[in-house]
Motif scaffolding. Structure first.
Motif, PDB file in Angstrom:
ATOM      1  N   ASN A 193       1.338  51.724  22.730  1.00  0.00           N
ATOM      2  CA  ASN A 193       2.084  51.253  23.885  1.00  0.00           C
ATOM      3  C   ASN A 193       2.077  52.281  24.998  1.00  0.00           C
ATOM      4  OD1 ASN A 193       5.155  51.347  25.147  1.00  0.00           O
ATOM      5  ND2 ASN A 193       4.255  49.307  25.121  1.00  0.00           N
ATOM      6  N   PHE A 194       2.281  53.559  24.674  1.00  0.00           N
ATOM      7  CA  PHE A 194       2.274  54.610  25.690  1.00  0.00           C
ATOM      8  C   PHE A 194       0.891  54.757  26.305  1.00  0.00           C
ATOM      9  CE2 PHE A 194       6.406  55.502  24.314  1.00  0.00           C
ATOM     10  CZ  PHE A 194       6.988  56.453  25.135  1.00  0.00           C
ATOM     11  N   ALA A 195      -0.154  54.427  25.538  1.00  0.00           N
ATOM     12  CA  ALA A 195      -1.516  54.492  26.076  1.00  0.00           C
ATOM     13  C   ALA A 195      -1.859  53.274  26.921  1.00  0.00           C
ATOM     14  CB  ALA A 195      -2.521  54.632  24.935  1.00  0.00           C
ATOM     15  N   GLY A 196      -0.961  52.286  26.990  1.00  0.00           N
ATOM     16  CA  GLY A 196      -1.202  51.100  27.794  1.00  0.00           C
ATOM     17  C   GLY A 196      -2.093  50.071  27.136  1.00  0.00           C
ATOM     18  N   ILE A 197      -2.267  50.150  25.823  1.00  0.00           N
ATOM     19  CA  ILE A 197      -3.138  49.214  25.111  1.00  0.00           C
ATOM     20  C   ILE A 197      -2.363  47.983  24.637  1.00  0.00           C
ATOM     21  CG2 ILE A 197      -4.665  48.957  23.116  1.00  0.00           C
ATOM     22  CD1 ILE A 197      -5.272  51.917  23.317  1.00  0.00           C
ATOM     23  N   VAL A 198      -1.146  48.197  24.161  1.00  0.00           N
ATOM     24  CA  VAL A 198      -0.320  47.113  23.620  1.00  0.00           C
ATOM     25  C   VAL A 198       1.012  47.130  24.340  1.00  0.00           C
ATOM     26  CG1 VAL A 198       0.779  46.148  21.574  1.00  0.00           C
ATOM     27  CG2 VAL A 198      -1.442  47.249  21.374  1.00  0.00           C
ATOM     28  N   SER A 199       1.476  45.962  24.768  1.00  0.00           N
ATOM     29  CA  SER A 199       2.770  45.859  25.434  1.00  0.00           C
ATOM     30  C   SER A 199       3.868  45.568  24.415  1.00  0.00           C
ATOM     31  CB  SER A 199       2.740  44.757  26.499  1.00  0.00           C
ATOM     32  OG  SER A 199       2.592  43.488  25.884  1.00  0.00           O
ATOM     33  N   ALA A 200       5.110  45.788  24.833  1.00  0.00           N
ATOM     34  CA  ALA A 200       6.247  45.513  23.957  1.00  0.00           C
ATOM     35  C   ALA A 200       6.365  44.031  23.649  1.00  0.00           C
ATOM     36  CB  ALA A 200       7.530  46.032  24.597  1.00  0.00           C
ATOM     37  N   ARG A 201       6.024  43.180  24.622  1.00  0.00           N
ATOM     38  CA  ARG A 201       6.107  41.739  24.389  1.00  0.00           C
ATOM     39  C   ARG A 201       5.132  41.293  23.316  1.00  0.00           C
ATOM     40  NH1 ARG A 201       5.201  38.012  29.531  1.00  0.00           N
ATOM     41  NH2 ARG A 201       3.145  39.007  29.357  1.00  0.00           N
ATOM     42  N   CYS A 245       9.486  48.550  18.650  1.00  0.00           N
ATOM     43  CA  CYS A 245       9.489  47.515  19.692  1.00  0.00           C
ATOM     44  C   CYS A 245      10.503  47.848  20.783  1.00  0.00           C
ATOM     45  CB  CYS A 245       9.798  46.154  19.074  1.00  0.00           C
ATOM     46  SG  CYS A 245       8.496  45.495  18.003  1.00  0.00           S
ATOM     47  N   ALA A 246      11.673  48.356  20.374  1.00  0.00           N
ATOM     48  CA  ALA A 246      12.692  48.723  21.363  1.00  0.00           C
ATOM     49  C   ALA A 246      12.218  49.885  22.233  1.00  0.00           C
ATOM     50  CB  ALA A 246      13.999  49.075  20.651  1.00  0.00           C
ATOM     51  N   VAL A 247      11.599  50.891  21.621  1.00  0.00           N
ATOM     52  CA  VAL A 247      11.081  52.025  22.388  1.00  0.00           C
ATOM     53  C   VAL A 247       9.983  51.571  23.339  1.00  0.00           C
ATOM     54  CG1 VAL A 247       9.891  54.242  22.209  1.00  0.00           C
ATOM     55  CG2 VAL A 247      11.732  53.700  20.621  1.00  0.00           C
ATOM     56  N   ALA A 248       9.105  50.682  22.874  1.00  0.00           N
ATOM     57  CA  ALA A 248       8.033  50.174  23.724  1.00  0.00           C
ATOM     58  C   ALA A 248       8.582  49.366  24.897  1.00  0.00           C
ATOM     59  CB  ALA A 248       7.069  49.322  22.898  1.00  0.00           C
ATOM     60  N   ARG A 249       9.645  48.610  24.682  1.00  0.00           N
ATOM     61  CA  ARG A 249      10.239  47.841  25.775  1.00  0.00           C
ATOM     62  C   ARG A 249      10.819  48.770  26.841  1.00  0.00           C
ATOM     63  NH1 ARG A 249      11.585  42.668  26.401  1.00  0.00           N
ATOM     64  NH2 ARG A 249      10.956  42.244  24.248  1.00  0.00           N
ATOM     65  N   LEU A 250      11.502  49.828  26.400  1.00  0.00           N
ATOM     66  CA  LEU A 250      12.029  50.797  27.360  1.00  0.00           C
ATOM     67  C   LEU A 250      10.905  51.471  28.141  1.00  0.00           C
ATOM     68  CD1 LEU A 250      14.848  52.477  25.241  1.00  0.00           C
ATOM     69  CD2 LEU A 250      15.116  50.794  27.066  1.00  0.00           C
ATOM     70  N   ASN A 251       9.801  51.768  27.461  1.00  0.00           N
ATOM     71  CA  ASN A 251       8.677  52.403  28.143  1.00  0.00           C
ATOM     72  C   ASN A 251       8.028  51.448  29.138  1.00  0.00           C
ATOM     73  OD1 ASN A 251       6.570  54.539  28.448  1.00  0.00           O
ATOM     74  ND2 ASN A 251       5.271  52.973  27.525  1.00  0.00           N
ATOM     75  N   ARG A 254      10.219  51.345  32.190  1.00  0.00           N
ATOM     76  CA  ARG A 254      10.054  52.583  32.972  1.00  0.00           C
ATOM     77  C   ARG A 254       8.741  52.552  33.728  1.00  0.00           C
ATOM     78  NH1 ARG A 254       7.041  56.794  32.538  1.00  0.00           N
ATOM     79  NH2 ARG A 254       6.165  55.973  30.574  1.00  0.00           N
ATOM     80  N   ARG A 255       7.685  52.072  33.101  1.00  0.00           N
ATOM     81  CA  ARG A 255       6.377  52.010  33.756  1.00  0.00           C
ATOM     82  C   ARG A 255       6.387  51.001  34.898  1.00  0.00           C
ATOM     83  NH1 ARG A 255       2.043  50.680  29.562  1.00  0.00           N
ATOM     84  NH2 ARG A 255       2.630  52.769  28.853  1.00  0.00           N
ATOM     85  N   ALA A 256       7.112  49.881  34.714  1.00  0.00           N
ATOM     86  CA  ALA A 256       7.172  48.871  35.775  1.00  0.00           C
ATOM     87  C   ALA A 256       7.947  49.388  36.988  1.00  0.00           C
ATOM     88  CB  ALA A 256       7.822  47.603  35.235  1.00  0.00           C
ATOM     89  N   ARG A 257       9.000  50.161  36.761  1.00  0.00           N
ATOM     90  CA  ARG A 257       9.741  50.732  37.896  1.00  0.00           C
ATOM     91  C   ARG A 257       8.929  51.794  38.614  1.00  0.00           C
ATOM     92  NH1 ARG A 257      14.086  50.727  34.084  1.00  0.00           N
ATOM     93  NH2 ARG A 257      13.704  52.957  33.762  1.00  0.00           N
ATOM     94  N   LYS A 258       8.135  52.538  37.869  1.00  0.00           N
ATOM     95  CA  LYS A 258       7.362  53.624  38.464  1.00  0.00           C
ATOM     96  C   LYS A 258       6.158  53.101  39.214  1.00  0.00           C
ATOM     97  CE  LYS A 258       5.345  58.107  37.243  1.00  0.00           C
ATOM     98  NZ  LYS A 258       5.043  59.052  36.127  1.00  0.00           N
ATOM     99  N   THR A 259       5.451  52.148  38.650  1.00  0.00           N
ATOM    100  CA  THR A 259       4.262  51.562  39.274  1.00  0.00           C
ATOM    101  C   THR A 259       4.415  50.048  39.248  1.00  0.00           C
ATOM    102  OG1 THR A 259       3.124  51.673  37.138  1.00  0.00           O
ATOM    103  CG2 THR A 259       2.733  53.481  38.692  1.00  0.00           C
TER     104      THR A 259
END
Length: 289
Positions: A193-201, A245-251, A254-259
């Motif tokens: 998820n942090f690498a942008g490969i898999v989303s929390a959804r 899943c919860a950590v990925a949703r928070l990330n 955060r990514r959506a607010r930043k970019t």
């Protein structure tokens, strides 16, 4: 730190420098393993007693169980078996004891090729991965007594079970490795998820398949057919999956607010529609034909 003489003109390390760096990292990692193995070898008898403590061994004097449960005679086979057992226990303890050192050396070898943010994330994953593996190993050791009692209960009434320590050590090592690696699965999902490969959804959408897969894996990987042992592996891994899943949703938030204009990895890419040609352009094409 490597000197500038070992750097390529573009600022990158040369092949010789990479090989020298790999040799230095391997030397430190192997040296740490050897030191901890030697230290563990000084206490190999205590380590063996600690490993075989979950075994329901029979009373050495009578050959019978002290209670109502079935038991087995703990034994070693062969002249070299005690020495081999001492080496195996010492080396296993050395690998586990030196894991922070050789894991750090592995990270230090890969770190020069990472960006600053990637280095920060890998340090966090390394700091979380070691405790998760140790927790999984502790859970495996905690359920070993139940596993041993269940397996020994299949012994016929007219037979006595001989329990070689080597076999039980292999069983315990396999259980520790399986539980430790299973506890790393949620961390791998967070890394993706942090690498942008898999989303929390998408991770949350896997919950049915994940629960079934973890349950089947626990039923196959656990060394006994005891449902308590299977649940001891499946329930914590599923709970860690939900936490991932919860950590990925928070990330993702955060990514959506930043970019805000960042592309969602789950959204299909769309190609822009071609603009319609003007009348003058269409007439020019007709004249050209």
């Amino acid at each position: 730190m490597l000197s500038t003489a070992t750097q390529a003109p573009q600022g990158r390390m040369t092949i010789t420098a990479h090989l020298r760096e790999l040799r230095n990292r391997l030397s430190k990692a192997i040296g740490a393993i050897l030191v901890t193995t030697v230290i563990a070898g000084l206490f190999y008898k205590q380590l063996i007693d600690f490993v075989i403590d979950p075994l329901p061994g029979c009373d050495p004097a009578t050959g019978r169980a002290t209670g109502t449960e079935r038991c087995g005679i703990v034994s070693t086979n062969g002249l070299l078996s005690p020495f081999t057992l001492a080496l195996k226990v010492s080396l296993t303890a050395g690998l586990i004891g030196a894991s922070p050192v050789w894991l750090y050396q592995l990270w230090a070898f890969l770190a020069p090729g990472l960006h600053r943010t990637e280095k920060k994330y890998t340090l966090g994953f390394l700091a979380a991965g070691i405790p998760l593996f140790l927790v999984g190993a502790s859970v495996a050791y905690a359920i070993l007594p139940t596993t041993a009692r269940v397996l020994i209960s299949f012994t016929p009434d007219q037979a006595t079970n001989i329990l070689p320590i080597d076999d039980f050590l292999d069983l315990a090592t396999r259980a520790v490795v399986v539980f430790g690696l299973a506890f790393e699965l949620p961390l791998v999902l967070v890394m993706l998820n942090f690498a942008g490969i898999v989303s929390a959804r998408r991770m949350a959408g896997w919950w049915r398949h994940m629960i079934i897969g973890v349950t089947v894996f626990a039923a196959i990987a656990t060394p006994s057919s005891d449902p308590l042992t299977m649940l001891a592996l499946a329930v914590p891994v599923i709970a860690l999956y939900l936490l991932a899943c919860a950590v990925a949703r928070l990330n993702d938030r955060r990514r959506a607010r930043k970019t805000p204009d960042a592309l969602d990895p789950d959204e299909p890419s769309t190609l822009p529609e071609p603009e319609p040609e003007s009348k003058s352009e269409s007439k020019s094409h007709e004249y050209s034909h």
